[in-house]
Design a protein around this motif. Sequence first.
Motif, PDB file in Angstrom:
ATOM      1  N   THR A  98       0.844  -1.197   0.000  1.00 25.62           N
ATOM      2  CA  THR A  98       0.000   0.000   0.000  1.00 25.62           C
ATOM      3  C   THR A  98       0.875   1.241   0.000  1.00 25.62           C
ATOM      4  O   THR A  98       1.784   1.361   0.821  1.00 25.62           O
ATOM      5  N   ILE A  99       0.604   2.149  -0.931  1.00 23.51           N
ATOM      6  CA  ILE A  99       1.301   3.428  -1.022  1.00 23.51           C
ATOM      7  C   ILE A  99       0.241   4.522  -0.903  1.00 23.51           C
ATOM      8  O   ILE A  99      -0.709   4.557  -1.688  1.00 23.51           O
ATOM      9  N   VAL A 100       0.393   5.413   0.084  1.00 20.03           N
ATOM     10  CA  VAL A 100      -0.593   6.473   0.312  1.00 20.03           C
ATOM     11  C   VAL A 100       0.125   7.807   0.387  1.00 20.03           C
ATOM     12  O   VAL A 100       1.174   7.937   1.031  1.00 20.03           O
ATOM     13  N   GLN A 101      -0.443   8.809  -0.265  1.00 19.83           N
ATOM     14  CA  GLN A 101       0.067  10.181  -0.169  1.00 19.83           C
ATOM     15  C   GLN A 101      -1.111  11.137  -0.264  1.00 19.83           C
ATOM     16  O   GLN A 101      -1.767  11.214  -1.305  1.00 19.83           O
ATOM     17  N   ASP A 102      -1.382  11.845   0.820  1.00 21.98           N
ATOM     18  CA  ASP A 102      -2.538  12.741   0.883  1.00 21.98           C
ATOM     19  C   ASP A 102      -3.813  11.960   0.525  1.00 21.98           C
ATOM     20  O   ASP A 102      -4.098  10.960   1.152  1.00 21.98           O
ATOM     21  N   GLU A 103      -4.516  12.373  -0.520  1.00 27.20           N
ATOM     22  CA  GLU A 103      -5.753  11.690  -0.888  1.00 27.20           C
ATOM     23  C   GLU A 103      -5.543  10.618  -1.956  1.00 27.20           C
ATOM     24  O   GLU A 103      -6.501   9.968  -2.391  1.00 27.20           O
ATOM     25  N   ALA A 104      -4.302  10.442  -2.394  1.00 24.91           N
ATOM     26  CA  ALA A 104      -4.002   9.444  -3.422  1.00 24.91           C
ATOM     27  C   ALA A 104      -3.575   8.132  -2.769  1.00 24.91           C
ATOM     28  O   ALA A 104      -2.951   8.120  -1.713  1.00 24.91           O
ATOM     29  N   GLU A 105      -3.905   7.030  -3.439  1.00 29.91           N
ATOM     30  CA  GLU A 105      -3.606   5.717  -2.880  1.00 29.91           C
ATOM     31  C   GLU A 105      -3.399   4.703  -3.997  1.00 29.91           C
ATOM     32  O   GLU A 105      -4.085   4.708  -5.019  1.00 29.91           O
ATOM     33  N   LEU A 106      -2.425   3.830  -3.786  1.00 27.87           N
ATOM     34  CA  LEU A 106      -2.173   2.710  -4.686  1.00 27.87           C
ATOM     35  C   LEU A 106      -2.014   1.455  -3.848  1.00 27.87           C
ATOM     36  O   LEU A 106      -1.263   1.444  -2.873  1.00 27.87           O
ATOM     37  N   VAL A 107      -2.703   0.392  -4.243  1.00 28.53           N
ATOM     38  CA  VAL A 107      -2.634  -0.876  -3.523  1.00 28.53           C
ATOM     39  C   VAL A 107      -2.366  -1.990  -4.522  1.00 28.53           C
ATOM     40  O   VAL A 107      -3.039  -2.085  -5.553  1.00 28.53           O
ATOM     41  N   ALA A 108      -1.363  -2.824  -4.237  1.00 30.75           N
ATOM     42  CA  ALA A 108      -1.098  -4.019  -5.041  1.00 30.75           C
ATOM     43  C   ALA A 108      -1.441  -5.242  -4.205  1.00 30.75           C
ATOM     44  O   ALA A 108      -1.047  -5.337  -3.037  1.00 30.75           O
ATOM     45  N   LEU A 109      -2.174  -6.178  -4.807  1.00 29.88           N
ATOM     46  CA  LEU A 109      -2.657  -7.346  -4.089  1.00 29.88           C
ATOM     47  C   LEU A 109      -2.354  -8.617  -4.884  1.00 29.88           C
ATOM     48  O   LEU A 109      -2.285  -8.579  -6.117  1.00 29.88           O
ATOM     49  N   PRO A 110      -2.204  -9.750  -4.195  1.00 33.28           N
ATOM     50  CA  PRO A 110      -2.113 -11.022  -4.917  1.00 33.28           C
ATOM     51  C   PRO A 110      -3.401 -11.278  -5.691  1.00 33.28           C
ATOM     52  O   PRO A 110      -4.473 -10.788  -5.330  1.00 33.28           O
ATOM     53  N   SER A 111      -3.281 -12.049  -6.766  1.00 31.38           N
ATOM     54  CA  SER A 111      -4.449 -12.317  -7.606  1.00 31.38           C
ATOM     55  C   SER A 111      -4.259 -13.659  -8.302  1.00 31.38           C
ATOM     56  O   SER A 111      -3.132 -14.093  -8.547  1.00 31.38           O
ATOM     57  N   HIS A 112      -5.378 -14.308  -8.617  1.00 26.91           N
ATOM     58  CA  HIS A 112      -5.334 -15.546  -9.390  1.00 26.91           C
ATOM     59  C   HIS A 112      -5.336 -15.273 -10.893  1.00 26.91           C
ATOM     60  O   HIS A 112      -5.218 -16.203 -11.692  1.00 26.91           O
ATOM     61  N   ASP A 113      -5.464 -14.007 -11.276  1.00 28.39           N
ATOM     62  CA  ASP A 113      -5.455 -13.648 -12.691  1.00 28.39           C
ATOM     63  C   ASP A 113      -4.084 -13.961 -13.288  1.00 28.39           C
ATOM     64  O   ASP A 113      -3.062 -13.757 -12.625  1.00 28.39           O
ATOM     65  N   PRO A 114      -4.004 -14.451 -14.526  1.00 27.21           N
ATOM     66  CA  PRO A 114      -2.699 -14.785 -15.116  1.00 27.21           C
ATOM     67  C   PRO A 114      -1.855 -13.570 -15.467  1.00 27.21           C
ATOM     68  O   PRO A 114      -0.681 -13.713 -15.805  1.00 27.21           O
ATOM     69  N   GLY A 115      -2.423 -12.373 -15.411  1.00 27.17           N
ATOM     70  CA  GLY A 115      -1.668 -11.170 -15.727  1.00 27.17           C
ATOM     71  C   GLY A 115      -1.893 -10.093 -14.689  1.00 27.17           C
ATOM     72  O   GLY A 115      -2.022 -10.361 -13.492  1.00 27.17           O
ATOM     73  N   LEU A 116      -1.940  -8.850 -15.145  1.00 29.20           N
ATOM     74  CA  LEU A 116      -2.120  -7.695 -14.267  1.00 29.20           C
ATOM     75  C   LEU A 116      -3.537  -7.167 -14.422  1.00 29.20           C
ATOM     76  O   LEU A 116      -3.995  -6.877 -15.527  1.00 29.20           O
ATOM     77  N   ASP A 117      -4.221  -7.025 -13.305  1.00 29.80           N
ATOM     78  CA  ASP A 117      -5.594  -6.516 -13.269  1.00 29.80           C
ATOM     79  C   ASP A 117      -5.549  -5.122 -12.637  1.00 29.80           C
ATOM     80  O   ASP A 117      -5.182  -4.971 -11.471  1.00 29.80           O
ATOM     81  N   LEU A 118      -5.903  -4.093 -13.417  1.00 33.74           N
ATOM     82  CA  LEU A 118      -5.836  -2.707 -12.957  1.00 33.74           C
ATOM     83  C   LEU A 118      -7.236  -2.129 -12.778  1.00 33.74           C
ATOM     84  O   LEU A 118      -8.102  -2.292 -13.644  1.00 33.74           O
ATOM     85  N   THR A 119      -7.434  -1.426 -11.667  1.00 32.53           N
ATOM     86  CA  THR A 119      -8.662  -0.661 -11.449  1.00 32.53           C
ATOM     87  C   THR A 119      -8.255   0.751 -11.043  1.00 32.53           C
ATOM     88  O   THR A 119      -7.445   0.925 -10.129  1.00 32.53           O
ATOM     89  N   TYR A 120      -8.797   1.746 -11.733  1.00 35.24           N
ATOM     90  CA  TYR A 120      -8.439   3.138 -11.439  1.00 35.24           C
ATOM     91  C   TYR A 120      -9.711   3.941 -11.137  1.00 35.24           C
ATOM     92  O   TYR A 120     -10.672   3.910 -11.908  1.00 35.24           O
ATOM     93  N   GLN A 121      -9.679   4.657 -10.016  1.00 30.74           N
ATOM     94  CA  GLN A 121     -10.769   5.563  -9.646  1.00 30.74           C
ATOM     95  C   GLN A 121     -10.262   6.994  -9.747  1.00 30.74           C
ATOM     96  O   GLN A 121      -9.357   7.400  -9.002  1.00 30.74           O
ATOM     97  N   LEU A 122     -10.804   7.752 -10.672  1.00 26.72           N
ATOM     98  CA  LEU A 122     -10.421   9.152 -10.884  1.00 26.72           C
ATOM     99  C   LEU A 122     -11.489  10.049 -10.275  1.00 26.72           C
ATOM    100  O   LEU A 122     -12.684   9.793 -10.430  1.00 26.72           O
ATOM    101  N   ASP A 123     -11.072  11.096  -9.586  1.00 22.64           N
ATOM    102  CA  ASP A 123     -12.039  12.007  -8.964  1.00 22.64           C
ATOM    103  C   ASP A 123     -11.596  13.448  -9.189  1.00 22.64           C
ATOM    104  O   ASP A 123     -10.686  13.938  -8.528  1.00 22.64           O
ATOM    105  N   TYR A 124     -12.230  14.103 -10.161  1.00 31.30           N
ATOM    106  CA  TYR A 124     -11.963  15.511 -10.450  1.00 31.30           C
ATOM    107  C   TYR A 124     -13.156  16.382 -10.055  1.00 31.30           C
ATOM    108  O   TYR A 124     -13.261  17.529 -10.490  1.00 31.30           O
ATOM    109  N   SER A 125     -14.051  15.823  -9.227  1.00 29.20           N
ATOM    110  CA  SER A 125     -15.288  16.541  -8.932  1.00 29.20           C
ATOM    111  C   SER A 125     -15.064  17.927  -8.323  1.00 29.20           C
ATOM    112  O   SER A 125     -15.840  18.851  -8.619  1.00 29.20           O
ATOM    113  N   PRO A 126     -14.031  18.149  -7.502  1.00 28.86           N
ATOM    114  CA  PRO A 126     -13.864  19.523  -7.007  1.00 28.86           C
ATOM    115  C   PRO A 126     -13.364  20.483  -8.093  1.00 28.86           C
ATOM    116  O   PRO A 126     -13.760  21.648  -8.114  1.00 28.86           O
TER     117      PRO A 126
END
Length: 437
Positions: free
Chosen positions: A135-163
């Motif tokens: 887990t890497i956290v800086q202010d309101e930004a965050e990145l988490v890497a987790l084990p997975s059964h997927d044969p490759g890399l599974d990416l999920t990105y949440q973007l928030d420009y609402s302000p």
Amino acid sequence: METQKTIAEPVGIAGKGLFHGKDAELTFRPAPENHGIVFRRTDLGNATVPALVDHVVKRSRRTALKLGEAVIETCEHVLSAVAGWSIDNLIIDLDAAEVPGVDGSALPFYEAIASAGVREQAAARRYLVVEEPVTIVQDEAELVALPSHDPGLDLTYQLDYSPQNALIGRQLQQFRTHGDDYRDQIAPSRTFSLEAEAKAALAQGLFAHLSPSEVLVIGEDGPLGGNAFRFADEPVRHKILDLLGDLALVGSPIRGRVIARRSGHPLNHELARALVTQGRRQGRMELARTANVADVRRLLRMMPHRYPMLLVDRVLEIDGDRRALGVKNVTINEPFFQGHYPGTPIMPGVLIVEAMAQLSGVLIGQSLEQVGKLPIMLSLDRVKLRRTVTPGDQLILEAEAVRIRSRIAHMRCRAYVAEEVAAEAEVKFMLVDDDQS
């Protein structure tokens, strides 16, 4: 078995750098197995810069690499396209400091590789497998890497420009390197900027060669200059594009799941570094369990040291004359524990450094030019003792050659206990004829 890949033939692409607007020509060239992705500055005597996070330098809003005098600016879109093709080995020639920006996406690079063709190689792909959460956290930004059964890399990105921009607002996108279509889902998405950010960058002398019709600048009512979104959620797709390019800097394809929230290049680089550290630790521990390049009997033929000063029990790996890994098993029977200290046995730091130096001597001896030479320690620099070593610990020793010459050797060393660095130092040796010792 999934095998490594390179391209079938060279292919080039030219244009102006995205940030600075200088003309540049980039050429993709095939590379042999286990070569990795390496940039080569043709205008600087073919100076090379491996595409590894170890060489990342700080830049605003982009990824840059530096080794010696050679710099590679804004390389994330190129690396994302290479990752999109699952290419392992590539030489990327560049005749300027910044890669061509073309349309601000990875699509031109992806299609250039398509025109060259992708070639299978014989060697197996070597994955970095996420086995422990990071887990890497800086202010309101965050990145988490987790084990997975997927044969490759599974990416999920949440973007928030609402302000800052209600039009972009909150966007969520997922992409899997095994199964999803990089060409149609990710590659066309362009780097973007809010109108206020673009004006600030222009004031700093950046993007002066571009107009809003050539780059995606987003105002309150939408893209400026008659431009239009290629996807309704193009910004979040480009964030995934950047993340793929930055994670390519681990030097191996990744198996795991990464969840990102508001992250940018600095956080992406931090996650890449953490994954590299995890991968190296896993590699060292696996070697310690299984490898045996030189046991103590062979070591006695390779080294002049004897009891009680032989402080390497086994050599796990030797990579030419560049790098070696070894083991020192620390037991309560070590003679120094009788006096250091009787009630609280701690391995003296100088002996940890001596163990690293002894492994360095084994590595130096791999060079044919150094046969019959005895390495005598000349100096120590940047010595750090980071944790105590006690009976029952297993020291994994690492020695890397910085420079080896006929009379002088310069080595960079580390000693680990499990995942922790116990000690590190740079050691210089004078090489003398063995019969003069």
